[in-house]
Design a protein around this motif. Structure first.
Motif, PDB file in Angstrom:
ATOM      1  N   ARG A 193     -12.062  -8.704  -1.806  1.00  0.00           N
ATOM      2  CA  ARG A 193     -12.855  -7.534  -2.189  1.00  0.00           C
ATOM      3  C   ARG A 193     -13.045  -7.459  -3.696  1.00  0.00           C
ATOM      4  O   ARG A 193     -14.124  -7.118  -4.168  1.00  0.00           O
ATOM      5  N   ALA A 194     -11.997  -7.799  -4.446  1.00  0.00           N
ATOM      6  CA  ALA A 194     -12.118  -7.787  -5.912  1.00  0.00           C
ATOM      7  C   ALA A 194     -13.041  -8.900  -6.391  1.00  0.00           C
ATOM      8  O   ALA A 194     -13.774  -8.724  -7.366  1.00  0.00           O
ATOM      9  N   ALA A 195     -13.033 -10.040  -5.694  1.00  0.00           N
ATOM     10  CA  ALA A 195     -13.902 -11.155  -6.094  1.00  0.00           C
ATOM     11  C   ALA A 195     -15.365 -10.864  -5.744  1.00  0.00           C
ATOM     12  O   ALA A 195     -16.270 -11.213  -6.508  1.00  0.00           O
ATOM     13  N   GLN A 196     -15.602 -10.208  -4.605  1.00  0.00           N
ATOM     14  CA  GLN A 196     -16.961  -9.954  -4.164  1.00  0.00           C
ATOM     15  C   GLN A 196     -17.600  -8.768  -4.887  1.00  0.00           C
ATOM     16  O   GLN A 196     -18.771  -8.810  -5.245  1.00  0.00           O
ATOM     17  N   GLN A 197     -16.816  -7.699  -5.063  1.00  0.00           N
ATOM     18  CA  GLN A 197     -17.352  -6.476  -5.680  1.00  0.00           C
ATOM     19  C   GLN A 197     -16.305  -5.879  -6.622  1.00  0.00           C
ATOM     20  O   GLN A 197     -15.655  -4.883  -6.287  1.00  0.00           O
ATOM     21  N   PRO A 198     -16.119  -6.479  -7.787  1.00  0.00           N
ATOM     22  CA  PRO A 198     -15.104  -5.960  -8.710  1.00  0.00           C
ATOM     23  C   PRO A 198     -15.354  -4.500  -9.074  1.00  0.00           C
ATOM     24  O   PRO A 198     -16.481  -4.095  -9.325  1.00  0.00           O
ATOM     25  N   GLY A 199     -14.284  -3.701  -9.030  1.00  0.00           N
ATOM     26  CA  GLY A 199     -14.381  -2.295  -9.412  1.00  0.00           C
ATOM     27  C   GLY A 199     -15.010  -1.386  -8.371  1.00  0.00           C
ATOM     28  O   GLY A 199     -15.132  -0.183  -8.601  1.00  0.00           O
ATOM     29  N   SER A 200     -15.401  -1.929  -7.222  1.00  0.00           N
ATOM     30  CA  SER A 200     -16.030  -1.097  -6.187  1.00  0.00           C
ATOM     31  C   SER A 200     -14.982  -0.206  -5.514  1.00  0.00           C
ATOM     32  O   SER A 200     -13.779  -0.401  -5.646  1.00  0.00           O
ATOM     33  N   GLU A 201     -15.495   0.758  -4.770  1.00  0.00           N
ATOM     34  CA  GLU A 201     -14.604   1.657  -4.037  1.00  0.00           C
ATOM     35  C   GLU A 201     -13.785   0.878  -2.999  1.00  0.00           C
ATOM     36  O   GLU A 201     -12.596   1.139  -2.818  1.00  0.00           O
ATOM     37  N   GLU A 202     -14.419  -0.090  -2.340  1.00  0.00           N
ATOM     38  CA  GLU A 202     -13.717  -0.905  -1.343  1.00  0.00           C
ATOM     39  C   GLU A 202     -12.614  -1.726  -2.000  1.00  0.00           C
ATOM     40  O   GLU A 202     -11.522  -1.884  -1.443  1.00  0.00           O
ATOM     41  N   ALA A 203     -12.898  -2.257  -3.197  1.00  0.00           N
ATOM     42  CA  ALA A 203     -11.883  -3.039  -3.912  1.00  0.00           C
ATOM     43  C   ALA A 203     -10.691  -2.154  -4.284  1.00  0.00           C
ATOM     44  O   ALA A 203      -9.536  -2.580  -4.170  1.00  0.00           O
ATOM     45  N   GLU A 204     -10.962  -0.934  -4.705  1.00  0.00           N
ATOM     46  CA  GLU A 204      -9.875  -0.009  -5.060  1.00  0.00           C
ATOM     47  C   GLU A 204      -9.070   0.395  -3.831  1.00  0.00           C
ATOM     48  O   GLU A 204      -7.844   0.471  -3.877  1.00  0.00           O
ATOM     49  N   GLU A 205      -9.766   0.661  -2.729  1.00  0.00           N
ATOM     50  CA  GLU A 205      -9.056   1.008  -1.487  1.00  0.00           C
ATOM     51  C   GLU A 205      -8.173  -0.150  -1.040  1.00  0.00           C
ATOM     52  O   GLU A 205      -7.040   0.056  -0.600  1.00  0.00           O
ATOM     53  N   SER A 206      -8.698  -1.352  -1.154  1.00  0.00           N
ATOM     54  CA  SER A 206      -7.936  -2.534  -0.769  1.00  0.00           C
ATOM     55  C   SER A 206      -6.713  -2.728  -1.672  1.00  0.00           C
ATOM     56  O   SER A 206      -5.641  -3.106  -1.214  1.00  0.00           O
ATOM     57  N   ARG A 207      -6.887  -2.441  -2.949  1.00  0.00           N
ATOM     58  CA  ARG A 207      -5.760  -2.548  -3.887  1.00  0.00           C
ATOM     59  C   ARG A 207      -4.668  -1.554  -3.512  1.00  0.00           C
ATOM     60  O   ARG A 207      -3.484  -1.905  -3.452  1.00  0.00           O
ATOM     61  N   HIS A 208      -5.058  -0.330  -3.206  1.00  0.00           N
ATOM     62  CA  HIS A 208      -4.075   0.679  -2.827  1.00  0.00           C
ATOM     63  C   HIS A 208      -3.414   0.337  -1.484  1.00  0.00           C
ATOM     64  O   HIS A 208      -2.218   0.585  -1.299  1.00  0.00           O
ATOM     65  N   ALA A 209      -4.188  -0.228  -0.578  1.00  0.00           N
ATOM     66  CA  ALA A 209      -3.613  -0.661   0.702  1.00  0.00           C
ATOM     67  C   ALA A 209      -2.575  -1.762   0.480  1.00  0.00           C
ATOM     68  O   ALA A 209      -1.527  -1.785   1.138  1.00  0.00           O
ATOM     69  N   SER A 210      -2.857  -2.656  -0.464  1.00  0.00           N
ATOM     70  CA  SER A 210      -1.886  -3.721  -0.744  1.00  0.00           C
ATOM     71  C   SER A 210      -0.611  -3.138  -1.352  1.00  0.00           C
ATOM     72  O   SER A 210       0.482  -3.642  -1.099  1.00  0.00           O
ATOM     73  N   TYR A 211      -0.720  -2.058  -2.113  1.00  0.00           N
ATOM     74  CA  TYR A 211       0.473  -1.393  -2.654  1.00  0.00           C
ATOM     75  C   TYR A 211       1.325  -0.821  -1.525  1.00  0.00           C
ATOM     76  O   TYR A 211       2.555  -0.927  -1.544  1.00  0.00           O
ATOM     77  N   ARG A 212       0.653  -0.219  -0.539  1.00  0.00           N
ATOM     78  CA  ARG A 212       1.397   0.335   0.601  1.00  0.00           C
ATOM     79  C   ARG A 212       2.088  -0.781   1.384  1.00  0.00           C
ATOM     80  O   ARG A 212       3.244  -0.630   1.789  1.00  0.00           O
ATOM     81  N   GLN A 213       1.385  -1.889   1.572  1.00  0.00           N
ATOM     82  CA  GLN A 213       1.987  -3.012   2.289  1.00  0.00           C
ATOM     83  C   GLN A 213       3.135  -3.626   1.485  1.00  0.00           C
ATOM     84  O   GLN A 213       4.135  -4.060   2.056  1.00  0.00           O
ATOM     85  N   ARG A 214       2.977  -3.663   0.175  1.00  0.00           N
ATOM     86  CA  ARG A 214       4.057  -4.177  -0.670  1.00  0.00           C
ATOM     87  C   ARG A 214       5.302  -3.310  -0.522  1.00  0.00           C
ATOM     88  O   ARG A 214       6.419  -3.815  -0.393  1.00  0.00           O
ATOM     89  N   THR A 215       5.105  -1.999  -0.497  1.00  0.00           N
ATOM     90  CA  THR A 215       6.234  -1.087  -0.325  1.00  0.00           C
ATOM     91  C   THR A 215       6.918  -1.322   1.012  1.00  0.00           C
ATOM     92  O   THR A 215       8.151  -1.385   1.090  1.00  0.00           O
ATOM     93  N   ALA A 216       6.137  -1.472   2.069  1.00  0.00           N
ATOM     94  CA  ALA A 216       6.709  -1.720   3.401  1.00  0.00           C
ATOM     95  C   ALA A 216       7.468  -3.045   3.422  1.00  0.00           C
ATOM     96  O   ALA A 216       8.570  -3.136   3.985  1.00  0.00           O
ATOM     97  N   ALA A 217       6.900  -4.071   2.812  1.00  0.00           N
ATOM     98  CA  ALA A 217       7.570  -5.379   2.780  1.00  0.00           C
ATOM     99  C   ALA A 217       8.844  -5.315   1.949  1.00  0.00           C
ATOM    100  O   ALA A 217       9.868  -5.900   2.321  1.00  0.00           O
ATOM    101  N   ARG A 218       8.800  -4.603   0.833  1.00  0.00           N
ATOM    102  CA  ARG A 218      10.000  -4.478  -0.006  1.00  0.00           C
ATOM    103  C   ARG A 218      11.099  -3.712   0.736  1.00  0.00           C
ATOM    104  O   ARG A 218      12.265  -4.074   0.680  1.00  0.00           O
ATOM    105  N   GLN A 219      10.734  -2.662   1.454  1.00  0.00           N
ATOM    106  CA  GLN A 219      11.724  -1.911   2.232  1.00  0.00           C
ATOM    107  C   GLN A 219      12.346  -2.806   3.305  1.00  0.00           C
ATOM    108  O   GLN A 219      13.562  -2.766   3.536  1.00  0.00           O
ATOM    109  N   ALA A 220      11.527  -3.616   3.956  1.00  0.00           N
ATOM    110  CA  ALA A 220      12.042  -4.540   4.966  1.00  0.00           C
ATOM    111  C   ALA A 220      12.954  -5.587   4.322  1.00  0.00           C
ATOM    112  O   ALA A 220      13.966  -5.982   4.904  1.00  0.00           O
ATOM    113  N   LEU A 221      12.597  -6.032   3.118  1.00  0.00           N
ATOM    114  CA  LEU A 221      13.445  -6.977   2.385  1.00  0.00           C
ATOM    115  C   LEU A 221      14.799  -6.347   2.069  1.00  0.00           C
ATOM    116  O   LEU A 221      15.842  -7.003   2.210  1.00  0.00           O
TER     117      LEU A 221
END
Length: 152
Positions: free
Chosen positions: A66-94
């Motif tokens: 999403r960042a490569a296709q549409q840098p700075g777009s709303e979808e890219a920002e949503e995807s970035r925030h989603a990756s933060y949530r997934q990172r938190t879940a993965a870190r908690q599992a770790l």
């Protein structure tokens, strides 16, 4: 009178021996139950961790695309925030893996799988992103291969 003393002594000896054998059997049963409970906890923990890392890797790929296709777009920002949530879940599992795993090698492999996945969004170009994604997948496979014998 001697016969009565012998009978009482024999009865007492039988009671003591029975108590000793029952106590050992109880200890053995409790130990087996603890071992099985820990094995089940490790299976659940390792599975949840692997699932969280797979989801995190997926969100990192999505974030990169999403960042490569549409840098700075709303979808890219949503995807970035989603990756933060997934990172938190993965870190908690770790963290949970680190709590239930007593093998330092397996803990290092779990940490390596997280680290490889964490760096994916920084890739420059499709080739590097694909390479980093594959490295993350391989690191997770190494963790699973090392952890599996301990829960069989």
């Amino acid at each position: 009178m001697d016969v009565a003393l012998i009978a009482v002594a024999g009865t007492l000896l039988g009671v003591v021996a029975t108590h000793w054998f029952q106590a050992r059997a109880t200890e053995r049963t409790a130990s087996l139950a603890r071992t099985e409970q820990l094995r089940q906890e490790r299976i659940a923990t390792y599975s949840a961790y692997a699932s969280a890392v797979v989801d995190y890797r997926h969100s990192q790929n999505d974030r990169w695309f999403r960042a490569a296709q549409q840098p700075g777009s709303e979808e890219a920002e949503e995807s970035r925030h989603a990756s933060y949530r997934q990172r938190t879940a993965a870190r908690q599992a770790l963290f949970r893996v680190q709590l239930v795993c007593d093998d330092p090698h397996i803990r290092r492999l779990a940490e390596a799988a997280f680290k490889e996945t964490h760096c994916m969004h920084e890739a420059v170009g499709e080739t590097e992103r694909a390479h980093r994604s594959e490295q993350g997948k391989e690191a997770l496979a190494l963790f699973i291969s090392a952890a599996a014998p301990g829960v069989r």
